[in-house]
Design a protein around this motif. Sequence first.
Motif, PDB file in Angstrom:
ATOM      1  N   PRO A   3     -65.746  -0.697 -90.421  1.00 39.58           N
ATOM      2  CA  PRO A   3     -65.674  -1.434 -91.070  1.00 39.58           C
ATOM      3  C   PRO A   3     -66.183  -1.224 -92.602  1.00 39.58           C
ATOM      4  CG  PRO A   3     -66.832  -1.741 -89.222  1.00 39.58           C
ATOM      5  CD  PRO A   3     -66.420  -0.246 -89.362  1.00 39.58           C
ATOM      6  N   VAL A   4     -66.198   0.220 -92.663  1.00 39.03           N
ATOM      7  CA  VAL A   4     -67.044   0.825 -93.733  1.00 39.03           C
ATOM      8  C   VAL A   4     -65.432   1.732 -94.772  1.00 39.03           C
ATOM      9  CG1 VAL A   4     -67.204   2.979 -95.482  1.00 39.03           C
ATOM     10  CG2 VAL A   4     -68.830   2.052 -93.866  1.00 39.03           C
ATOM     11  N   ILE A   5     -64.658   1.510 -93.765  1.00 32.88           N
ATOM     12  CA  ILE A   5     -63.173   1.945 -94.674  1.00 32.88           C
ATOM     13  C   ILE A   5     -62.442  -0.054 -95.179  1.00 32.88           C
ATOM     14  CG2 ILE A   5     -60.411   2.354 -93.961  1.00 32.88           C
ATOM     15  CD1 ILE A   5     -61.739   4.602 -92.829  1.00 32.88           C
ATOM     16  N   HIS A   6     -62.732  -0.807 -94.333  1.00 31.90           N
ATOM     17  CA  HIS A   6     -62.612  -1.912 -94.897  1.00 31.90           C
ATOM     18  C   HIS A   6     -63.116  -3.076 -95.807  1.00 31.90           C
ATOM     19  CE1 HIS A   6     -61.839  -6.442 -94.453  1.00 31.90           C
ATOM     20  NE2 HIS A   6     -61.175  -6.243 -93.850  1.00 31.90           N
ATOM     21  N   ILE A   7     -64.363  -2.207 -96.186  1.00 31.16           N
ATOM     22  CA  ILE A   7     -65.199  -2.734 -97.408  1.00 31.16           C
ATOM     23  C   ILE A   7     -64.615  -2.334 -99.056  1.00 31.16           C
ATOM     24  CG2 ILE A   7     -67.049  -3.114 -98.530  1.00 31.16           C
ATOM     25  CD1 ILE A   7     -68.569  -3.205 -95.769  1.00 31.16           C
ATOM     26  N   ILE A   8     -64.485  -0.584 -98.082  1.00 29.55           N
ATOM     27  CA  ILE A   8     -63.903  -0.148 -99.760  1.00 29.55           C
ATOM     28  C   ILE A   8     -62.238   0.300-100.008  1.00 29.55           C
ATOM     29  CG2 ILE A   8     -63.321   2.956-100.807  1.00 29.55           C
ATOM     30  CD1 ILE A   8     -65.749   3.606 -98.812  1.00 29.55           C
ATOM     31  N   TRP A   9     -61.459  -0.065 -99.273  1.00 34.10           N
ATOM     32  CA  TRP A   9     -60.067  -0.728 -99.082  1.00 34.10           C
ATOM     33  C   TRP A   9     -60.032  -2.351-100.354  1.00 34.10           C
ATOM     34  CZ3 TRP A   9     -56.363   0.940 -94.606  1.00 34.10           C
ATOM     35  CH2 TRP A   9     -54.965   1.086 -95.605  1.00 34.10           C
ATOM     36  N   SER A  10     -60.524  -2.771 -99.349  1.00 36.59           N
ATOM     37  CA  SER A  10     -60.652  -4.254 -99.893  1.00 36.59           C
ATOM     38  C   SER A  10     -61.082  -4.212-101.579  1.00 36.59           C
ATOM     39  CB  SER A  10     -61.788  -5.393 -99.207  1.00 36.59           C
ATOM     40  OG  SER A  10     -61.224  -5.631 -97.932  1.00 36.59           O
ATOM     41  N   ILE A  11     -62.380  -3.536-101.573  1.00 39.29           N
ATOM     42  CA  ILE A  11     -62.239  -3.584-102.860  1.00 39.29           C
ATOM     43  C   ILE A  11     -61.391  -3.081-103.932  1.00 39.29           C
ATOM     44  CG2 ILE A  11     -64.126  -2.542-104.151  1.00 39.29           C
ATOM     45  CD1 ILE A  11     -66.222  -2.921-102.754  1.00 39.29           C
ATOM     46  N   HIS A  46     -58.711  -3.273-103.618  1.00 36.04           N
ATOM     47  CA  HIS A  46     -57.294  -4.195-103.989  1.00 36.04           C
ATOM     48  C   HIS A  46     -57.976  -4.955-104.371  1.00 36.04           C
ATOM     49  CE1 HIS A  46     -54.135  -7.550-102.482  1.00 36.04           C
ATOM     50  NE2 HIS A  46     -55.753  -8.409-102.173  1.00 36.04           N
ATOM     51  N   VAL A  47     -59.415  -6.115-104.469  1.00 39.81           N
ATOM     52  CA  VAL A  47     -59.521  -6.912-105.398  1.00 39.81           C
ATOM     53  C   VAL A  47     -59.584  -6.129-107.120  1.00 39.81           C
ATOM     54  CG1 VAL A  47     -61.578  -7.981-106.808  1.00 39.81           C
ATOM     55  CG2 VAL A  47     -61.522  -8.259-103.804  1.00 39.81           C
ATOM     56  N   GLN A  48     -59.621  -5.245-106.945  1.00 40.07           N
ATOM     57  CA  GLN A  48     -59.276  -4.850-108.769  1.00 40.07           C
ATOM     58  C   GLN A  48     -57.844  -4.365-109.483  1.00 40.07           C
ATOM     59  OE1 GLN A  48     -62.026  -0.840-108.058  1.00 40.07           O
ATOM     60  NE2 GLN A  48     -63.980  -2.322-108.530  1.00 40.07           N
ATOM     61  N   LYS A  49     -57.600  -4.196-108.375  1.00 43.80           N
ATOM     62  CA  LYS A  49     -55.486  -4.515-108.193  1.00 43.80           C
ATOM     63  C   LYS A  49     -55.594  -2.902-108.984  1.00 43.80           C
ATOM     64  CE  LYS A  49     -55.682  -8.376-109.449  1.00 43.80           C
ATOM     65  NZ  LYS A  49     -55.448  -9.091-107.883  1.00 43.80           N
ATOM     66  N   ARG A  50     -56.549  -1.922-107.079  1.00 39.48           N
ATOM     67  CA  ARG A  50     -55.591  -0.182-107.391  1.00 39.48           C
ATOM     68  C   ARG A  50     -54.607  -0.277-106.048  1.00 39.48           C
ATOM     69  NH1 ARG A  50     -61.471   2.808-108.940  1.00 39.48           N
ATOM     70  NH2 ARG A  50     -61.330   1.426-110.984  1.00 39.48           N
TER      71      ARG A  50
END
Length: 105
Positions: free
Chosen positions: A14-22, A24-28
């Motif tokens: 879940p922590v990796i999902h949150i970081i990876w999603s952030i 993604h939202v920042q277009k990185r």
Amino acid sequence: MVFLLCFLLLIVAPVIHIIWSILHVQKRVKLPLAAITILCLFMGVAFSILATYIDVHNLPAGTRCATPSVGFIFAGFAITIVVIPVTAIIFYLINYHLSKKIIST
């Protein structure tokens, strides 16, 4: 010490999902949010099984019942099934809102 390692394995996905999603939202990250969610769901299941294996393997020699160790699978599945889809929906809505905001300006 082993309990702490097993517990950390349950919350890694879940922590990796949150970081990876952030990211993604920042277009990185160019990986779609659906792919990120699916990969993290598989990681959550795999890490739950790994935590159970580690805990069962480190039981003392005279232990006759490993029922509490098997609880790691159920706890990991519960965390994975609840947290990852909820955060996926939240990040999808954030991403949708930001894309609409960019298009309208």
